[in-house]
Scaffold this active site. Structure first.
Site, PDB file in Angstrom:
ATOM      1  N   GLY A   1      -3.044  -5.305   9.684  1.00  0.00           N
ATOM      2  CA  GLY A   1      -3.137  -6.419   8.746  1.00  0.00           C
ATOM      3  C   GLY A   1      -1.816  -7.096   8.465  1.00  0.00           C
ATOM      4  O   GLY A   1      -1.688  -7.826   7.474  1.00  0.00           O
ATOM      5  N   TYR A   2      -0.828  -6.881   9.335  1.00  0.00           N
ATOM      6  CA  TYR A   2       0.522  -7.356   9.064  1.00  0.00           C
ATOM      7  C   TYR A   2       0.839  -8.705   9.699  1.00  0.00           C
ATOM      8  O   TYR A   2       2.001  -9.012   9.969  1.00  0.00           O
ATOM      9  CB  TYR A   2       1.529  -6.310   9.547  1.00  0.00           C
ATOM     10  CG  TYR A   2       2.307  -5.653   8.426  1.00  0.00           C
ATOM     11  CD1 TYR A   2       1.669  -5.242   7.268  1.00  0.00           C
ATOM     12  CD2 TYR A   2       3.672  -5.433   8.530  1.00  0.00           C
ATOM     13  CE1 TYR A   2       2.369  -4.629   6.253  1.00  0.00           C
ATOM     14  CE2 TYR A   2       4.382  -4.820   7.512  1.00  0.00           C
ATOM     15  CZ  TYR A   2       3.731  -4.430   6.380  1.00  0.00           C
ATOM     16  OH  TYR A   2       4.425  -3.821   5.362  1.00  0.00           O
TER      17      TYR A   2
ATOM     18  N   ARG B   1      -8.154   3.420   6.604  1.00  0.00           N
ATOM     19  CA  ARG B   1      -7.261   4.396   5.987  1.00  0.00           C
ATOM     20  C   ARG B   1      -7.231   5.653   6.845  1.00  0.00           C
ATOM     21  O   ARG B   1      -8.262   6.109   7.333  1.00  0.00           O
ATOM     22  CB  ARG B   1      -7.718   4.733   4.563  1.00  0.00           C
ATOM     23  CG  ARG B   1      -7.465   3.608   3.554  1.00  0.00           C
ATOM     24  CD  ARG B   1      -5.971   3.420   3.314  1.00  0.00           C
ATOM     25  NE  ARG B   1      -5.670   2.411   2.299  1.00  0.00           N
ATOM     26  CZ  ARG B   1      -5.361   1.152   2.555  1.00  0.00           C
ATOM     27  NH1 ARG B   1      -5.341   0.726   3.814  1.00  0.00           N
ATOM     28  NH2 ARG B   1      -5.071   0.308   1.571  1.00  0.00           N
TER      29      ARG B   1
ATOM     30  N   GLU C   1       0.832   9.480   6.266  1.00  0.00           N
ATOM     31  CA  GLU C   1       1.865   8.480   6.538  1.00  0.00           C
ATOM     32  C   GLU C   1       2.976   8.670   5.510  1.00  0.00           C
ATOM     33  O   GLU C   1       2.695   8.973   4.348  1.00  0.00           O
ATOM     34  CB  GLU C   1       1.301   7.048   6.417  1.00  0.00           C
ATOM     35  CG  GLU C   1       0.290   6.682   7.477  1.00  0.00           C
ATOM     36  CD  GLU C   1      -0.263   5.267   7.296  1.00  0.00           C
ATOM     37  OE1 GLU C   1       0.302   4.501   6.484  1.00  0.00           O
ATOM     38  OE2 GLU C   1      -1.257   4.936   7.944  1.00  0.00           O
TER      39      GLU C   1
ATOM     40  N   HIS D   1       0.506   1.165  11.051  1.00  0.00           N
ATOM     41  CA  HIS D   1      -0.185   0.560   9.903  1.00  0.00           C
ATOM     42  C   HIS D   1       0.171  -0.924   9.782  1.00  0.00           C
ATOM     43  O   HIS D   1       0.577  -1.404   8.726  1.00  0.00           O
ATOM     44  CB  HIS D   1       0.164   1.305   8.611  1.00  0.00           C
ATOM     45  CG  HIS D   1      -0.829   1.095   7.513  1.00  0.00           C
ATOM     46  ND1 HIS D   1      -1.036   2.007   6.513  1.00  0.00           N
ATOM     47  CD2 HIS D   1      -1.683   0.066   7.248  1.00  0.00           C
ATOM     48  CE1 HIS D   1      -1.962   1.560   5.681  1.00  0.00           C
ATOM     49  NE2 HIS D   1      -2.372   0.384   6.099  1.00  0.00           N
TER      50      HIS D   1
ATOM     51  N   ASP E   1     -22.463   1.372   5.873  1.00  0.00           N
ATOM     52  CA  ASP E   1     -21.758   1.221   4.605  1.00  0.00           C
ATOM     53  C   ASP E   1     -22.728   1.598   3.491  1.00  0.00           C
ATOM     54  O   ASP E   1     -23.630   0.823   3.162  1.00  0.00           O
ATOM     55  CB  ASP E   1     -21.256  -0.210   4.412  1.00  0.00           C
ATOM     56  CG  ASP E   1     -20.265  -0.323   3.255  1.00  0.00           C
ATOM     57  OD1 ASP E   1     -20.506   0.339   2.217  1.00  0.00           O
ATOM     58  OD2 ASP E   1     -19.268  -1.047   3.387  1.00  0.00           O
TER      59      ASP E   1
ATOM     60  N   THR F   1      -2.312  -6.468  -1.098  1.00  0.00           N
ATOM     61  CA  THR F   1      -3.119  -5.835  -0.075  1.00  0.00           C
ATOM     62  C   THR F   1      -4.591  -5.922  -0.472  1.00  0.00           C
ATOM     63  O   THR F   1      -4.924  -6.157  -1.627  1.00  0.00           O
ATOM     64  CB  THR F   1      -2.751  -4.349   0.084  1.00  0.00           C
ATOM     65  OG1 THR F   1      -2.962  -3.681  -1.161  1.00  0.00           O
ATOM     66  CG2 THR F   1      -1.297  -4.191   0.503  1.00  0.00           C
TER      67      THR F   1
ATOM     68  N   SER G   1       0.789  -1.235   0.000  1.00  0.00           N
ATOM     69  CA  SER G   1       0.000   0.000   0.000  1.00  0.00           C
ATOM     70  C   SER G   1       0.818   1.280   0.000  1.00  0.00           C
ATOM     71  O   SER G   1       0.280   2.360  -0.229  1.00  0.00           O
ATOM     72  CB  SER G   1      -0.942   0.010   1.214  1.00  0.00           C
ATOM     73  OG  SER G   1      -0.197  -0.052   2.420  1.00  0.00           O
TER      74      SER G   1
ATOM     75  N   ASP H   1      -4.205   2.809  13.984  1.00  0.00           N
ATOM     76  CA  ASP H   1      -3.192   2.039  13.261  1.00  0.00           C
ATOM     77  C   ASP H   1      -2.826   2.736  11.958  1.00  0.00           C
ATOM     78  O   ASP H   1      -1.768   2.465  11.392  1.00  0.00           O
ATOM     79  CB  ASP H   1      -3.704   0.629  12.967  1.00  0.00           C
ATOM     80  CG  ASP H   1      -2.676  -0.211  12.230  1.00  0.00           C
ATOM     81  OD1 ASP H   1      -1.578  -0.405  12.775  1.00  0.00           O
ATOM     82  OD2 ASP H   1      -2.972  -0.662  11.108  1.00  0.00           O
TER      83      ASP H   1
END
Length: 392
Positions: free
Chosen positions: A254-255, A205, A234, A251, A145, A69, A48, A229
């Site tokens: 999701g790592y 984001r 960034e 960030h 959403d 990603t 990303s 996060d």
């Protein structure tokens, strides 16, 4: 086939092992990739942090772009399509990882989260996975959403209702255009709508929250608890905001190791399909070869009489050292001397992120003593819902 030239972000795991049979792989820092470095590549593999657009690829040989990603807001999809460049992402690859992060934040900062209302903004791969887990754990959930319908997500409601929940989780992609932009969706007025004592977390984001407005609100709303996060911008996040939030991570929600390897495998499959080949990698095979795939859950322990919810929180946090992530982030960024050093520190935290495994890598042995048969049954069910299995 080996004549293919592949340029890849150096933080993509197994990239040389998986893609090496398809061509010559060159790895580079993703954030600083230049047009000159990718000009002769046939394939570009990113995460990303790399903006893939006309400025990077005009005049290059690239015919396939893969991002390992879920999100694609860093890709100029319209321009890539105009140029006849195939673009692929890895939807869902790290959804379980972000769910693990979100549950760990709740377990740490709101131990009674199962009795609270949880609002989710964005019910894509991540948000919907979190919604399903929470419902299975008996939590009252409200979702916002605008791209979905109540037939798809029965818990859909207004943004105002979601912002009134005890816990608000942001998992929305970054969208700048109408009809439903998410850029600064939580601006000053909406941040001020948050209820007394709300826990707000953003693992989508950074710019979905107006970070400067958040600073203003936090200066006067000591009742709010915030876990970030993702940041705006960034890697040069605001150090004042860093010190205002309860949890700060670079960030990496999701790592997880599983999520990153999953992204690699999905993009490899997409490239093979593009080339008319059979897949060259299998996620289960890559993960099962790692010794950390079959860990015994280590209970940290509570005083006698701790409720079953406390043991659930203990199990969640036993899989993920969230406090360590926060501590390393603060230490590295607050000690960095100048903007360039801070940006490097942010990227180094991601590059050298400790191996984190998801819930299904943990095996359950004996449950804690002191629980009734009913409590043990509930705890077993909850841990199975998370994906943990019994020790064989």
């Amino acid at each position: 086939m080996n004549s293919l030239r592949i340029v890849a972000d150096e933080n993509i795991p197994f990239v040389e092992q998986v893609f090496g049979s398809l061509g010559q792989v060159t790895t580079l820092p993703g954030r600083t990739m230049t047009a000159a470095q990718v000009a002769e590549a046939d394939v570009l593999l990113v995460r990303s942090v790399t903006a893939v657009n006309k400025a990077l690829l005009q005049g290059s040989r690239v015919k396939f772009v893969g991002t390992c990603t879920i999100g694609t807001d860093h890709l100029d999809i319209a321009w890539l399509q105009q140029q006849g460049i195939t673009a692929a992402s890895a939807p869902g690859c790290n959804a379980n990882s972000v769910v693990q992060y979100a549950l760990a934040v709740m377990a740490l900062l709101r131990p009674g989260w199962r009795q609270m209302t949880v609002g989710i903004v964005g019910c894509g791969n991540v948000g919907d996975r979190l919604r399903q887990k929470l419902l299975a754990l008996g939590v009252q959930v409200h979702c916002y959403d605008p791209w979905l319908t109540p037939q798809q997500v029965p818990q859909l409601t207004s943004l105002e209702v979601v912002l009134g929940c005890d816990i608000v989780c942001l998992h929305a992609p970054l969208v700048h255009t109408q009809p439903h932009p998410s850029w600064h969706l939580l601006d000053l007025p909406r941040l001020q709508q948050l209820g007394q004592g709300t826990l707000l977390m953003n693992a989508g984001r950074g710019a979905v929250i107006d970070n400067q407005a958040l600073k203003t609100v936090l200066a006067s709303r000591r009742d709010l608890t915030v876990a970030l996060d993702v940041w705006e911008p960034e890697p040069l996040l605001d150090l004042e905001l860093l010190q205002q939030v309860a949890l700060a991570t670079p960030h990496i929600a999701g790592y997880s190791y599983d999520g990153k390897v999953g992204g690699t495998v999905q993009i490899a499959a997409a490239l093979c399909e593009h080339l008319g080949l059979e897949p060259v990698a299998d996620l289960k095979t890559l993960l099962s070869a790692d010794a950390s795939s079959h860990q015994s859950l280590a209970w940290s322990g509570h005083e006698g009489g701790a409720g079953v919810d406390a043991w659930l929180n203990d199990a969640i946090l036993a899989t993920y050292d969230l406090v360590g992530d926060d501590s390393r982030c603060r230490q590295a960024l607050l000690q960095a001397d100048g903007e360039l050093a801070r940006a490097r520190a942010f990227d180094e935290l991601r590059k050298h992120y400790p191996k984190r495994r998801e819930f299904d890598s943990f095996r359950l042995g004996a449950l804690p003593d002191g629980l009734s048969a009913t409590e043990k049954k509930s705890l077993n069910q909850w841990l199975a819902t998370l994906g943990m299995s019994r020790q064989e």
